[in-house]
Write a protein that holds these residues in place. Structure first.
Motif, PDB file in Angstrom:
ATOM      1  N   VAL A  46       0.838  -1.209   0.000  1.00 44.57           N
ATOM      2  CA  VAL A  46       0.000   0.000   0.000  1.00 44.57           C
ATOM      3  C   VAL A  46       0.868   1.254   0.000  1.00 44.57           C
ATOM      4  CG1 VAL A  46      -1.685   1.330   1.333  1.00 44.57           C
ATOM      5  CG2 VAL A  46      -1.955  -1.139   1.122  1.00 44.57           C
ATOM      6  N   LEU A  47       1.880   1.270   0.855  1.00 39.52           N
ATOM      7  CA  LEU A  47       2.750   2.440   0.948  1.00 39.52           C
ATOM      8  C   LEU A  47       3.595   2.616  -0.319  1.00 39.52           C
ATOM      9  CD1 LEU A  47       3.869   2.106   4.683  1.00 39.52           C
ATOM     10  CD2 LEU A  47       2.266   3.776   3.728  1.00 39.52           C
ATOM     11  N   ASP A  48       4.018   1.502  -0.917  1.00 37.83           N
ATOM     12  CA  ASP A  48       4.779   1.584  -2.170  1.00 37.83           C
ATOM     13  C   ASP A  48       3.935   2.199  -3.279  1.00 37.83           C
ATOM     14  OD1 ASP A  48       7.048   0.514  -1.045  1.00 37.83           O
ATOM     15  OD2 ASP A  48       6.755  -1.508  -1.852  1.00 37.83           O
ATOM     16  N   ALA A  93      10.126   7.313  -0.346  1.00 35.67           N
ATOM     17  CA  ALA A  93       9.861   5.877  -0.205  1.00 35.67           C
ATOM     18  C   ALA A  93       9.662   5.535   1.265  1.00 35.67           C
ATOM     19  CB  ALA A  93      11.011   5.070  -0.789  1.00 35.67           C
ATOM     20  N   TYR A  94       8.901   4.469   1.494  1.00 35.21           N
ATOM     21  CA  TYR A  94       8.636   3.979   2.838  1.00 35.21           C
ATOM     22  C   TYR A  94       9.249   2.597   3.021  1.00 35.21           C
ATOM     23  CZ  TYR A  94       4.946   7.560   3.063  1.00 35.21           C
ATOM     24  OH  TYR A  94       4.243   8.736   3.059  1.00 35.21           O
ATOM     25  N   GLU A  95       9.561   2.297   4.262  1.00 35.59           N
ATOM     26  CA  GLU A  95       9.992   0.947   4.635  1.00 35.59           C
ATOM     27  C   GLU A  95       9.281   0.564   5.922  1.00 35.59           C
ATOM     28  OE1 GLU A  95      13.815  -0.798   6.814  1.00 35.59           O
ATOM     29  OE2 GLU A  95      14.287   0.171   4.906  1.00 35.59           O
ATOM     30  N   VAL A  96       8.424  -0.444   5.856  1.00 41.18           N
ATOM     31  CA  VAL A  96       7.691  -0.882   7.048  1.00 41.18           C
ATOM     32  C   VAL A  96       8.680  -1.458   8.045  1.00 41.18           C
ATOM     33  CG1 VAL A  96       6.001  -2.521   7.956  1.00 41.18           C
ATOM     34  CG2 VAL A  96       5.548  -1.311   5.812  1.00 41.18           C
ATOM     35  N   ARG A  97       8.563  -1.005   9.262  1.00 38.00           N
ATOM     36  CA  ARG A  97       9.468  -1.459  10.320  1.00 38.00           C
ATOM     37  C   ARG A  97       8.782  -2.370  11.328  1.00 38.00           C
ATOM     38  NH1 ARG A  97      12.708   4.080  11.953  1.00 38.00           N
ATOM     39  NH2 ARG A  97      14.458   3.786  10.544  1.00 38.00           N
ATOM     40  N   GLU A  98       7.539  -2.069  11.613  1.00 34.26           N
ATOM     41  CA  GLU A  98       6.871  -2.812  12.678  1.00 34.26           C
ATOM     42  C   GLU A  98       5.372  -2.803  12.445  1.00 34.26           C
ATOM     43  OE1 GLU A  98       7.008  -3.090  17.567  1.00 34.26           O
ATOM     44  OE2 GLU A  98       8.312  -1.709  16.466  1.00 34.26           O
ATOM     45  N   VAL A  99       4.753  -3.945  12.715  1.00 36.35           N
ATOM     46  CA  VAL A  99       3.305  -4.086  12.575  1.00 36.35           C
ATOM     47  C   VAL A  99       2.759  -4.586  13.909  1.00 36.35           C
ATOM     48  CG1 VAL A  99       1.418  -5.194  11.312  1.00 36.35           C
ATOM     49  CG2 VAL A  99       3.575  -4.671  10.135  1.00 36.35           C
ATOM     50  N   ALA A 126       6.545   2.946   9.970  1.00 39.30           N
ATOM     51  CA  ALA A 126       7.371   2.894   8.767  1.00 39.30           C
ATOM     52  C   ALA A 126       8.408   4.002   8.800  1.00 39.30           C
ATOM     53  CB  ALA A 126       6.505   3.029   7.513  1.00 39.30           C
ATOM     54  N   ALA A 127       9.519   3.757   8.136  1.00 42.64           N
ATOM     55  CA  ALA A 127      10.528   4.797   7.932  1.00 42.64           C
ATOM     56  C   ALA A 127      10.233   5.467   6.598  1.00 42.64           C
ATOM     57  CB  ALA A 127      11.923   4.184   7.905  1.00 42.64           C
ATOM     58  N   LEU A 128      10.113   6.785   6.622  1.00 36.58           N
ATOM     59  CA  LEU A 128       9.973   7.570   5.396  1.00 36.58           C
ATOM     60  C   LEU A 128      11.342   8.119   5.040  1.00 36.58           C
ATOM     61  CD1 LEU A 128       8.590   9.306   3.188  1.00 36.58           C
ATOM     62  CD2 LEU A 128       8.159  11.016   4.972  1.00 36.58           C
ATOM     63  N   ARG A 129      11.763   7.902   3.798  1.00 31.40           N
ATOM     64  CA  ARG A 129      13.049   8.428   3.335  1.00 31.40           C
ATOM     65  C   ARG A 129      12.797   9.318   2.130  1.00 31.40           C
ATOM     66  NH1 ARG A 129      14.721   3.122   4.961  1.00 31.40           N
ATOM     67  NH2 ARG A 129      16.085   3.315   6.777  1.00 31.40           N
ATOM     68  N   TYR A 130      13.331  10.518   2.200  1.00 30.06           N
ATOM     69  CA  TYR A 130      13.138  11.445   1.081  1.00 30.06           C
ATOM     70  C   TYR A 130      14.335  12.370   0.968  1.00 30.06           C
ATOM     71  CZ  TYR A 130      12.111  15.317   4.267  1.00 30.06           C
ATOM     72  OH  TYR A 130      12.210  16.289   5.231  1.00 30.06           O
TER      73      TYR A 130
END
Length: 441
Positions: A46-48, A93-99, A126-130
């Motif tokens: 979803v985040l991608d 971009a996002y990277e899911v870290r924990e659910v 999630a980590a947001l990187r920009y």
């Protein structure tokens, strides 16, 4: 004024075995499983998709990731999309870290199969990187915490929850102004006002680059929130404590040393956050001094470490800021002048000038007069070095101080002896005599 030194977010746990390889191949990115074994893949997808829609300028696709039954959040995200499209993003971009464990639609705990029921909710970190093209030399990493809700057809983002880093583009309709050397983002601010801010920033960059020509982009990014309260949110300070920044005209955020302390390389990019009230009360010269001061923090970021004493980092920034000023020392350092006279602005007794300011003296929220004395004391210390030893020695002292103990622990005495040939005690005595001489009526 001050420089806020951020910690870097922790790094994600790695998947292991065949499942990790499968996910890496399927998603083309590093995805982690949380400690409870919740599968991050659906949320990552979803985040991608949302990130790809933002990069492509697809507003409908961006909002497809948002819960259609959350009209307030959809409205806010529509504004966020439009704000972000005004920025020169070179990555997002996002990277899911924990659910977290899912909750049923009624808010009760998870049971068998509860994560697939209509209305089930899950909190995802999630980590947001920009990165801003042409402005950022590093990729900024921020924490985002979302509440996902299960709807027909899959998971959707229903809201952002407590624990997320605050961003200016989330605070309302954002205006963006580009200068020759600056990018200014403002919310609740007139374009004319932002243009003036960009022009002052554009003057500050070449002024600072004349002293520090290398090691930075020679560009600055400024954030102009609508209020001190919103400024505090950007700086991660509770709204109840927003008064901490009432007398602070601007704050530069970033990581000391310009790199991640965890060794991963993603440090927060520098941002100059401007206080609309305090900055607005300054004269044109005062505003220029402030922005030159803050730009110096950006230029010296890679040399500034945990070993750099604040009297030196703030003092050298003020030295750069006042270098072209016509103000006499007594005008630029009124609180220190009063302290030397043994009195305060309200007629009270001021503490004697005995020692160089400590790091604690620069803490936001301190007594305003005491905070002013700390900045003024640091400025005069650096001004003295430049006058009596030369500007090159001042720059060498700054670089040497930041290298103490590998940049991990201050040792100003060693730095002073190495560069100036005097120890801290002798330097302090010379500083006191210098301050007395230049501040006397």
């Amino acid at each position: 004024m001050g420089e806020r030194r951020h910690g870097i977010l922790r790094y994600a746990r790695a998947l292991s075995g065949t499942a990790a390889l499968a996910l890496l191949c399927a998603l083309g990115a590093f995805v982690v499983a949380d400690r409870d074994g919740r599968d991050p893949a659906p949320f990552q997808r979803v985040l991608d998709r949302q990130a790809a829609a933002l990069r492509a300028g697809d507003e409908r696709g961006y909002l497809d990731a948002v819960d259609p039954q959350a009209p307030r959040h959809r409205g806010a995200q529509r504004q966020v999309f439009r704000n972000l499209r005004r920025l020169p993003l070179s990555g997002w971009a996002y990277e899911v870290r924990e659910v977290a464990a899912p909750q049923r639609g009624d808010g009760s705990g998870a049971g068998a199969g509860s994560g697939t029921a209509e209305g089930s909710t899950v909190t995802v970190e999630a980590a947001l990187r920009y990165r801003l093209a042409d402005y950022d030399q590093v990729t900024t990493t921020a924490t985002e915490r979302f509440r996902f809700v299960r709807r027909e057809g899959g998971w959707r983002i229903a809201d952002e929850v407590s624990g997320s880093d605050s961003q200016l583009w989330e605070q309302g309709a954002m205006t963006v102004v580009r200068g020759a050397h600056s990018l200014v983002m403002g919310v609740g601010r007139d374009r004319t006002e932002l243009r003036a801010l960009a022009e002052a920033a554009d003057r500050a960059v070449p002024a600072v680059a004349g002293t520090w020509p290398d090691g930075w982009s020679r560009r600055t990014v400024l954030e102009a929130p609508a209020s001190v309260r919103q400024m505090a949110r950007l700086l991660g300070t509770p709204a109840a404590d927003s008064g901490t920044y009432a007398g602070i005209a601007a704050v530069t955020t970033g990581e000391a040393g310009g790199t991640s302390r965890t060794g991963g390389g993603d440090a927060p990019a520098d941002r100059i956050v401007v206080n609309p009230q305090a900055y607005g009360l300054l004269s044109d010269e005062g505003r220029q001094v402030v922005l030159t001061h803050e730009t110096t923090h950006v230029a010296t970021r890679r040399q500034t470490t945990s070993a750099t004493p604040l009297w030196l980092s703030e003092g050298i920034a003020d030295w750069a800021g006042y270098r072209r000023s016509q103000l006499a020392p007594r005008e630029a350092a009124p609180e220190l002048a009063r302290a030397l006279a043994g009195r305060t602005a309200d007629g009270g007794t001021a503490p004697a000038l005995r020692a160089l300011p400590t790091d604690a003296d620069f803490r936001f929220g301190n007594d305003p007069a005491g905070l002013a004395r700390a900045y003024e004391g640091g400025w005069l210390a650096c001004r003295m070095v430049a006058e009596e030893w030369g500007a090159e020695k001042l720059l060498a002292l700054y670089a040497r101080a930041g290298r103490a103990h590998g940049g991990g622990r201050p040792d100003p005495d060693a730095a002073l002896r190495s560069v100036l040939g005097v120890g801290k005690a002798q330097f302090t005595e010379r500083w006191r005599a210098y301050a007395t001489r230049v501040l006397e009526p």
